[in-house]
Design an enzyme around this catalytic site. Structure first.
Site, PDB file in Angstrom:
ATOM      1  CE  LYS A 182     124.857  10.111  57.104  1.00 38.67           C
ATOM      2  NZ  LYS A 182     124.372   9.817  55.739  1.00 38.67           N
ATOM      3  CD  GLU A 257     130.507  -4.554  59.338  1.00 41.04           C
ATOM      4  OE1 GLU A 257     131.572  -4.540  58.664  1.00 41.04           O
ATOM      5  OE2 GLU A 257     129.389  -4.667  58.847  1.00 41.04           O
ATOM      6  CB  CYS A 291     131.357  -5.388  54.741  1.00 40.10           C
ATOM      7  SG  CYS A 291     129.994  -6.043  55.671  1.00 40.10           S
ATOM      8  CD  GLU A 390     135.515  -3.241  51.639  1.00 41.15           C
ATOM      9  OE1 GLU A 390     135.597  -2.048  51.979  1.00 41.15           O
ATOM     10  OE2 GLU A 390     134.796  -4.065  52.212  1.00 41.15           O
TER      11      GLU A 390
HETATM   12  P1  NAD Z   1     131.309   5.778  53.763  1.00 43.00           P
HETATM   13  O1  NAD Z   1     132.078   5.254  54.901  1.00 43.00           O
HETATM   14  O2  NAD Z   1     131.763   7.012  53.089  1.00 43.00           O
HETATM   15  O3  NAD Z   1     129.795   6.028  54.209  1.00 43.00           O
HETATM   16  C1  NAD Z   1     129.119   5.250  55.179  1.00 43.00           C
HETATM   17  C2  NAD Z   1     128.193   6.163  55.957  1.00 43.00           C
HETATM   18  O4  NAD Z   1     128.973   7.122  56.661  1.00 43.00           O
HETATM   19  C3  NAD Z   1     127.227   6.959  55.081  1.00 43.00           C
HETATM   20  O5  NAD Z   1     125.984   7.085  55.735  1.00 43.00           O
HETATM   21  C4  NAD Z   1     127.912   8.306  54.989  1.00 43.00           C
HETATM   22  O6  NAD Z   1     127.024   9.359  54.734  1.00 43.00           O
HETATM   23  C5  NAD Z   1     128.500   8.434  56.378  1.00 43.00           C
HETATM   24  N1  NAD Z   1     129.596   9.398  56.482  1.00 43.00           N
HETATM   25  C6  NAD Z   1     130.506   9.719  55.534  1.00 43.00           C
HETATM   26  N2  NAD Z   1     131.337  10.670  56.005  1.00 43.00           N
HETATM   27  C7  NAD Z   1     130.949  10.956  57.263  1.00 43.00           C
HETATM   28  C8  NAD Z   1     131.420  11.856  58.277  1.00 43.00           C
HETATM   29  N3  NAD Z   1     132.454  12.666  58.073  1.00 43.00           N
HETATM   30  N4  NAD Z   1     130.793  11.868  59.463  1.00 43.00           N
HETATM   31  C9  NAD Z   1     129.753  11.044  59.696  1.00 43.00           C
HETATM   32  N5  NAD Z   1     129.247  10.206  58.778  1.00 43.00           N
HETATM   33  C10 NAD Z   1     129.849  10.135  57.572  1.00 43.00           C
HETATM   34  O7  NAD Z   1     131.176   4.647  52.718  1.00 43.00           O
HETATM   35  P2  NAD Z   1     130.671   4.812  51.230  1.00 43.00           P
HETATM   36  O8  NAD Z   1     131.086   6.082  50.574  1.00 43.00           O
HETATM   37  O9  NAD Z   1     129.233   4.561  51.285  1.00 43.00           O
HETATM   38  O10 NAD Z   1     131.509   3.676  50.581  1.00 43.00           O
HETATM   39  C11 NAD Z   1     132.921   3.804  50.378  1.00 43.00           C
HETATM   40  C12 NAD Z   1     133.600   2.505  50.602  1.00 43.00           C
HETATM   41  O11 NAD Z   1     133.330   2.037  51.924  1.00 43.00           O
HETATM   42  C13 NAD Z   1     133.099   1.383  49.732  1.00 43.00           C
HETATM   43  O12 NAD Z   1     133.614   1.395  48.455  1.00 43.00           O
HETATM   44  C14 NAD Z   1     133.511   0.200  50.546  1.00 43.00           C
HETATM   45  O13 NAD Z   1     134.848  -0.095  50.361  1.00 43.00           O
HETATM   46  C15 NAD Z   1     133.279   0.650  51.943  1.00 43.00           C
HETATM   47  N6  NAD Z   1     131.972   0.217  52.456  1.00 43.00           N
HETATM   48  C16 NAD Z   1     131.956  -0.737  53.407  1.00 43.00           C
HETATM   49  C17 NAD Z   1     130.740  -1.168  53.893  1.00 43.00           C
HETATM   50  C18 NAD Z   1     130.632  -2.199  54.929  1.00 43.00           C
HETATM   51  O14 NAD Z   1     129.574  -2.794  55.073  1.00 43.00           O
HETATM   52  N7  NAD Z   1     131.655  -2.456  55.695  1.00 43.00           N
HETATM   53  C19 NAD Z   1     129.563  -0.637  53.401  1.00 43.00           C
HETATM   54  C20 NAD Z   1     129.616   0.363  52.442  1.00 43.00           C
HETATM   55  C21 NAD Z   1     130.838   0.788  51.990  1.00 43.00           C
END
Ligand code: NAD
Length: 487
Positions: A182, A257, A291, A390
């Site tokens: 996904k 991660e 990240c 972060e």
């Molecule tokens: P997120 O954790 O909300 O999303 C990451 C993935 O998880 C997306 O594909 C999202 O659709 C999915 N997801 C969200 N809720 C879910 C659920 N309940 N069940 C299953 N899947 C779910 O991250 P984001 O909104 O894209 O970003 C928010 C913050 O996360 C950023 O501002 C940053 O701090 C952090 N982030 C970290 C990384 C990393 O590489 N470690 C990458 C992107 C964002």
């Protein structure tokens, strides 16, 4: 019109070897954050579509050819997929830049290469995974088989959408698993395209399924699905924690991660020109939406003022510009929402007493876009929010330290533990500090380097388990012990 300038086709779900619409017929729009214009529509997977994708992956694993195929044949398919990524480099890089806002320089020169290398590198592992023979008892023949875990649910973020497909899918597939992936709702386009290329490479139907959609619906359905054996997640801490709780109900293996607040430590004896490049690239590369970004710059007090001045000067020269221009090095943040979040943190830092020495503002390009200037906050103390949380944007917090003990203490005084940098010409100090840092990756006299052969992941609040390297294959395989009685 050249292929790379063609309008972007609507994105579909890839399920069981076919590009299909969502069962509900629902679609969502994906937007270019630099121009704020829609790019195309994408089929929006719901729980029913995820169920179809998981069932296809289950059947492909239990009955299909992929896990039973000769290892060398699996290897050839993955190698071919790596080749196809290179052949479609311009098209994929453009899609990535349109969807994410990152400079085309990064998508084309860095990300494409990483994705292709993932498939090429892990294709080599297909023929090299094996178990052990053990010497338990001379009357027994005891050995282990190294088997794939089954159906892998991969959930990936928006910051490196196509690299994450390589990081997750390449090792999982090499080990003989099948995958339902996904992508993030903000950036689904390159994952869909790689899903199509995988079919062209000869991946059998159902082996790699792509289900773009909302985290709360498609992501949730994937993690809850009883036919999924393992979840591999990259994203935010809060969602990671939630997924771990959900995975516990189904006793699923999970790799997380999560984010970071990585210290980049500059000692006074470092090659300061190199450290300056490493400090700025460490935070401004990928707009800081990385990240492992070196978002906490720790600088030895004796050189602090001068070094901060040089960092600020360099940051001021990094003007945000059109991401499709090959000369651009600072693109648009992924969304207006992310931009607001980043600008809010700049305000918080100033309120906490930090000094804004570069950037700090939105800077639209052609009047539009989620562009934020390269920003430097000086005089930061390690307990401040801007040093602990972060931000995920081009914002650098610069913190002074007194000596090695102080540097290590401040570096480790954080919730996260993803990566760290050390800049020194003292070999003994480089080694001892690298050992003492609580981080999954330490770079010495370099920053932000990755290779499919080197494991990547975190400790503490940055999660557990590893992507990449031989180590990540442990996440996608499990040993089966076989005992044969020779008496
Ligand atoms: P997120 O954790 O909300 O999303 C990451 C993935 O998880 C997306 O594909 C999202 O659709 C999915 N997801 C969200 N809720 C879910 C659920 N309940 N069940 C299953 N899947 C779910 O991250 P984001 O909104 O894209 O970003 C928010 C913050 O996360 C950023 O501002 C940053 O701090 C952090 N982030 C970290 C990384 C990393 O590489 N470690 C990458 C992107 C964002």
């Amino acid at each position: 019109m050249s292929d790379t300038l063609a309008p972007v086709r609507p994105g579909k779900l890839i399920i069981n070897g076919e590009a299909v619409d969502a069962a509900s017929g629902r679609t969502f729009e994906t937007t270019n954050p630099a121009t704020e214009e829609p790019i195309t529509t994408v089929a929006e997977a719901g729980a029913e579509d995820v169920d179809r994708a998981v069932r296809a992956a289950r059947t492909a694993f239990d009955d299909g050819p992929w896990p039973k195929m000769k290892a060398i044949d699996r290897s050839r398919v993955l190698w071919k997929l790596g080749d196809l990524v290179l052949q479609h480099a311009d098209e994929l890089a453009r899609l990535e830049t349109l969807d994410n806002g990152k400079p085309i320089f990064e998508s084309r020169q860095v990300d494409i290469d990483m994705v292709a290398r993932c498939f090429h590198y892990f294709s080599g592992w297909c023929t090299k995974l094996g178990g052990d023979t053990t010497t338990v008892n001379p009357n027994l023949f005891t050995f282990t088989l190294r088997e794939p875990v089954g159906v892998v649910g991969a959930i990936i973020p928006w910051n490196f959408p196509m690299i994450m497909v390589g990081w997750k899918a390449a090792p999982a597939l090499a080990a003989g698993n099948t995958v339902v992936l996904k992508p993030a709702e903000l950036t689904p386009l390159t994952a869909i395209r790689i899903g199509e290329l995988a079919l062209e490479a000869g991946l059998p139907p159902g082996v790699l399924n792509i289900v773009p959609g909302k985290g709360s619906i498609a992501g949730e359905a994937l993690v809850r699905h009883p036919m999924v054996d393992k979840i591999s997640f990259t994203g935010s801490t809060e969602v990671g924690q939630h997924l771990m709780r959900t995975a516990a109900d189904g006793l699923k293996k999970i790799t997380l991660e999560l984010g970071g607040k990585s210290p980049n430590i500059v000692f006074a004896d470092a090659d300061l020109d190199a450290a300056l490049r490493g400090a700025t690239m460490g935070i401004f590369y990928g707009k800081g939406e990385v990240c492992a970004a070196g978002s906490r710059l720790l600088v030895e007090r004796s050189i602090y003022d001068e070094f901060v001045g040089r960092v600020a000067e360099r940051a001021k020269k990094m003007t945000p510009a059109d991401p499709l221009d090959p000369k651009t090095r600072l693109g648009s943040l992924v969304s207006k929402h992310q931009m607001e979040r980043v600008l809010h943190y700049v305000d918080v830092g100033v309120q906490e007493g930090a000094k804004l020495v570069a950037g700090g503002q939105r800077q639209p390009v052609n009047g539009k876009g989620a562009f934020v200037q390269a920003t430097v906050l000086a005089g930061v103390e390690n307990h401040m929010k801007v040093a602990q949380e972060e931000i995920f944007g081009p914002v650098l917090a610069v913190i002074p330290f007194d000596d090695v003990e102080d540097a290590v203490r401040k570096a480790n005084d954080a919730f996260y533990g993803l990566a760290a940098g050390v800049w020194t010409q003292n070999l003994k100090r480089a080694h001892t500090v690298a050992r003492r840092l609580q981080a999954g990756t330490v770079w010495v006299n370099m920053y932000n380097f990755y290779d499919p052969g080197m494991p990547f992941g975190g400790v503490k609040g940055s999660g557990f388990g590893r992507d990449l390297g031989a180590a990540c294959l442990n996440e996608y395989t499990q040993p089966k012990s076989v005992w044969i009685n020779l008496e």
